[in-house]
Design an enzyme around this catalytic site. Structure first.
Site, PDB file in Angstrom:
ATOM      1  N   SER A  66       0.828  -1.211   0.000  1.00  0.00           N
ATOM      2  CA  SER A  66       0.000   0.000   0.000  1.00  0.00           C
ATOM      3  C   SER A  66       0.861   1.259   0.000  1.00  0.00           C
ATOM      4  O   SER A  66       0.443   2.308  -0.507  1.00  0.00           O
ATOM      5  CB  SER A  66      -0.927   0.012   1.219  1.00  0.00           C
ATOM      6  OG  SER A  66      -0.196   0.136   2.431  1.00  0.00           O
ATOM      7  N   THR A  68       3.451   1.806  -1.703  1.00  0.00           N
ATOM      8  CA  THR A  68       4.089   2.052  -3.002  1.00  0.00           C
ATOM      9  C   THR A  68       3.102   1.968  -4.162  1.00  0.00           C
ATOM     10  O   THR A  68       3.510   2.108  -5.313  1.00  0.00           O
ATOM     11  CB  THR A  68       5.225   1.046  -3.237  1.00  0.00           C
ATOM     12  OG1 THR A  68       4.700  -0.287  -3.187  1.00  0.00           O
ATOM     13  CG2 THR A  68       6.308   1.193  -2.170  1.00  0.00           C
ATOM     14  N   SER A  69       1.839   1.744  -3.872  1.00  0.00           N
ATOM     15  CA  SER A  69       0.824   1.631  -4.916  1.00  0.00           C
ATOM     16  C   SER A  69       0.011   2.930  -4.948  1.00  0.00           C
ATOM     17  O   SER A  69      -1.183   2.950  -4.671  1.00  0.00           O
ATOM     18  CB  SER A  69      -0.083   0.420  -4.652  1.00  0.00           C
ATOM     19  OG  SER A  69      -0.948   0.201  -5.734  1.00  0.00           O
ATOM     20  N   LYS A  70       0.694   4.013  -5.308  1.00  0.00           N
ATOM     21  CA  LYS A  70       0.113   5.349  -5.134  1.00  0.00           C
ATOM     22  C   LYS A  70       0.329   6.214  -6.373  1.00  0.00           C
ATOM     23  O   LYS A  70       1.346   6.087  -7.063  1.00  0.00           O
ATOM     24  CB  LYS A  70       0.740   6.052  -3.927  1.00  0.00           C
ATOM     25  CG  LYS A  70       0.499   5.343  -2.587  1.00  0.00           C
ATOM     26  CD  LYS A  70       1.278   6.003  -1.470  1.00  0.00           C
ATOM     27  CE  LYS A  70       1.070   5.289  -0.138  1.00  0.00           C
ATOM     28  NZ  LYS A  70      -0.219   5.581   0.471  1.00  0.00           N
ATOM     29  N   CYS A 104      -2.823  11.241   1.084  1.00  0.00           N
ATOM     30  CA  CYS A 104      -1.619  10.548   1.545  1.00  0.00           C
ATOM     31  C   CYS A 104      -0.713  11.591   2.176  1.00  0.00           C
ATOM     32  O   CYS A 104      -0.150  12.442   1.472  1.00  0.00           O
ATOM     33  CB  CYS A 104      -0.891   9.841   0.403  1.00  0.00           C
ATOM     34  SG  CYS A 104       0.682   9.105   0.938  1.00  0.00           S
ATOM     35  N   ASN A 106       2.185  11.137   3.647  1.00  0.00           N
ATOM     36  CA  ASN A 106       3.601  10.951   3.340  1.00  0.00           C
ATOM     37  C   ASN A 106       3.961  11.577   2.002  1.00  0.00           C
ATOM     38  O   ASN A 106       4.928  12.340   1.892  1.00  0.00           O
ATOM     39  CB  ASN A 106       3.949   9.456   3.357  1.00  0.00           C
ATOM     40  CG  ASN A 106       4.297   8.960   4.740  1.00  0.00           C
ATOM     41  OD1 ASN A 106       5.224   9.455   5.366  1.00  0.00           O
ATOM     42  ND2 ASN A 106       3.535   7.995   5.234  1.00  0.00           N
ATOM     43  N   LYS A 274      -8.954   4.424   8.402  1.00  0.00           N
ATOM     44  CA  LYS A 274      -7.856   3.595   8.885  1.00  0.00           C
ATOM     45  C   LYS A 274      -8.256   2.989  10.227  1.00  0.00           C
ATOM     46  O   LYS A 274      -9.134   3.506  10.930  1.00  0.00           O
ATOM     47  CB  LYS A 274      -6.585   4.424   9.062  1.00  0.00           C
ATOM     48  CG  LYS A 274      -6.108   5.146   7.818  1.00  0.00           C
ATOM     49  CD  LYS A 274      -5.826   4.210   6.661  1.00  0.00           C
ATOM     50  CE  LYS A 274      -5.226   4.947   5.475  1.00  0.00           C
ATOM     51  NZ  LYS A 274      -5.128   4.067   4.280  1.00  0.00           N
ATOM     52  N   HIS A 310       0.942  -1.272   8.408  1.00  0.00           N
ATOM     53  CA  HIS A 310       1.891  -0.380   7.742  1.00  0.00           C
ATOM     54  C   HIS A 310       3.282  -0.578   8.326  1.00  0.00           C
ATOM     55  O   HIS A 310       3.441  -0.808   9.521  1.00  0.00           O
ATOM     56  CB  HIS A 310       1.446   1.068   7.926  1.00  0.00           C
ATOM     57  CG  HIS A 310       2.085   2.044   6.992  1.00  0.00           C
ATOM     58  ND1 HIS A 310       3.310   2.613   7.246  1.00  0.00           N
ATOM     59  CD2 HIS A 310       1.680   2.549   5.805  1.00  0.00           C
ATOM     60  CE1 HIS A 310       3.624   3.437   6.259  1.00  0.00           C
ATOM     61  NE2 HIS A 310       2.652   3.418   5.367  1.00  0.00           N
ATOM     62  N   MET A 314       1.416   6.020   8.302  1.00  0.00           N
ATOM     63  CA  MET A 314       0.882   6.908   7.287  1.00  0.00           C
ATOM     64  C   MET A 314       0.909   8.337   7.824  1.00  0.00           C
ATOM     65  O   MET A 314       0.611   8.569   8.998  1.00  0.00           O
ATOM     66  CB  MET A 314      -0.559   6.529   6.935  1.00  0.00           C
ATOM     67  CG  MET A 314      -0.721   5.063   6.525  1.00  0.00           C
ATOM     68  SD  MET A 314      -0.804   3.899   7.920  1.00  0.00           S
ATOM     69  CE  MET A 314      -2.515   4.124   8.403  1.00  0.00           C
ATOM     70  N   GLY A 315       1.256   9.291   6.956  1.00  0.00           N
ATOM     71  CA  GLY A 315       1.329  10.678   7.410  1.00  0.00           C
ATOM     72  C   GLY A 315       0.006  11.207   7.886  1.00  0.00           C
ATOM     73  O   GLY A 315      -0.082  11.940   8.888  1.00  0.00           O
TER      74      GLY A 315
END
Length: 392
Positions: A66, A68-70, A104, A106, A274, A310, A314-315
């Site tokens: 998750s 890197t799938s952005k 997102c 991050n 989340k 994670h 997550m930011g």
């Protein structure tokens, strides 16, 4: 039989915080993909390499997680007082779905840098040396984010000595301010309570803090679901029963927050909310082998994204953590020892993170004013991404 050729689209592959994604200017996309709809979603799915039943995204730029799938779509801002419009798409790995329901945090760290380097910030705003303040309009959540990007000799400075747990190498520090991070369409606490009883069939009745700050998040106590708060990815992601339990908690929490009407809808809303679990600080060893001492943190937090624990944090969830920690009586605040605070340092699987937050009670309702954290960002590759011309 004839086949259509590939088309190439200008793209930049960037790390932002503890995530990676493909950054694209809207103006560079094929015309039919410049607007919301099936063509745009299909294009992003093909760029990332989804859906992939093997879970590896070998035939695309995703890396099978998750984090890197952005995808990120950027354009000059249509909002007064802002430099750039930032739209985030979380691409599902195993099915043809792009979730546009949240931000997102991050990758936010890379938005300012990309905008400066790609002509989306007016040149007169960029100093020769110093800090460039980039006002970002986050389209998904309709909020303002301010990025403070270091500039050296008129160019974005990416190298530096700032270390971020979850990222192997140091880089330049980018300070990010999330202004008024709660959902503007409703209460920061959708139920009106700092702590709720959440009934989850097959799991039980759990205490839960349901908060909408940064990103809708469900916090539960680690001990109530059989955990300590020191778990690493392998402890959770290798356990199918555990993942199923967390998805149940997420689905029933989403209904209670008013995000969906029925638990069956949770499958079409994977990015939000989340689910996270918290515990008082204890010492543990992070995923890199680095010791984390209880005395150096205020609270332990573990969070799941897209159905997996994670690897760091997550930011946007960090914004939720910081905001909840600043409000006496939430589960995050209580796990951190209670009382009033404007900063919190929490332990996550890769190490620690410090986040500041300001919240105030106005007319009996809590309001989040600001959350601040430091991240870093770096261009990994730039040029063109190629996809079959008939994929969108």
């Amino acid at each position: 039989m004839s086949f259509v050729p590939q088309v190439k689209i200008p793209a930049t592959y960037m790390r932002g915080g503890t995530s990676k994604g493909v950054f694209l200017r809207v103006q560079d996309l094929p015309e039919r993909a410049q607007v919301a709809g099936e063509a745009r979603d299909n294009l992003l799915l093909r760029i990332i390499g989804s859906p992939d039943p093997y879970g590896k995204q070998i035939d695309g730029l995703g890396n099978g997680s998750s984090s890197t799938s952005k995808s990120v779509l950027l354009s000059k801002s249509s909002q007064p007082g802002h430099d750039v419009d930032y739209l985030f798409g979380q691409v599902a790995i195993d099915r043809p779905f792009v979730d546009w329901s949240g931000n997102c945090g991050n990758l936010t760290a890379a938005v300012g840098s990309f905008a400066i380097s790609n002509g989306l910030v007016d040149a007169d705003k960029i100093p020769e040396n110093g800090i460039c303040t980039v006002n970002i309009w986050q389209v998904n959540i309709q909020k303002t984010i301010v990025a403070h990007v270091p500039i050296t000799n008129g160019q974005v400075q990416e190298t530096g000595d700032f270390e971020l747990d979850g990222v192997t190498f140091p880089a330049a520090e980018v300070e990010i301010e999330f202004l008024d991070p709660a959902d503007a369409t409703g209460s920061m606490f959708p139920t009106g309570n700092l702590v709720d009883s959440l009934d989850v069939p097959g799991v039980g009745t759990l205490q839960a803090t349901l908060i909408n700050a940064g990103i809708p998040t469900i916090f539960v106590n680690a001990g109530d679901i059989g955990y300590t708060g020191t778990e690493l990815q392998s402890d959770i992601n290798s356990d199918k029963d555990a993942l199923a339990k967390f998805e149940l908690i997420r689905a029933y929490g989403a209904v209670k927050m008013g995000l969906i009407k029925d638990v069956s809808e949770a499958a079409t809303r994977q990015h939000t909310p989340k689910v996270a679990f918290v515990a008082p600080p204890v010492s543990y060893v992070s995923s890199s082998g680095k010791p984390v001492n209880a005395a150096d943190i205020d609270v332990l937090v573990r969070a799941l994204s897209m159905g997996q624990l994670h690897h760091a944090m997550m930011g946007t969830a960090a914004v939720a953590i910081g905001t909840a920690a600043s409000i006496p009586g939430t589960l995050v605040n209580l796990a951190a020892g209670g009382g009033e605070r404007q900063t919190v340092r929490f332990g996550h699987p890769s190490g620690t993170l410090r986040v500041g937050a300001q919240a105030a009670e106005v007319d009996g309702q809590w309001q989040a004013k600001k959350a601040i954290m430091s991240r870093s960002a770096r261009v990994l590759m730039e040029g063109w991404v190629r996809v079959p011309g008939d994929c969108f």
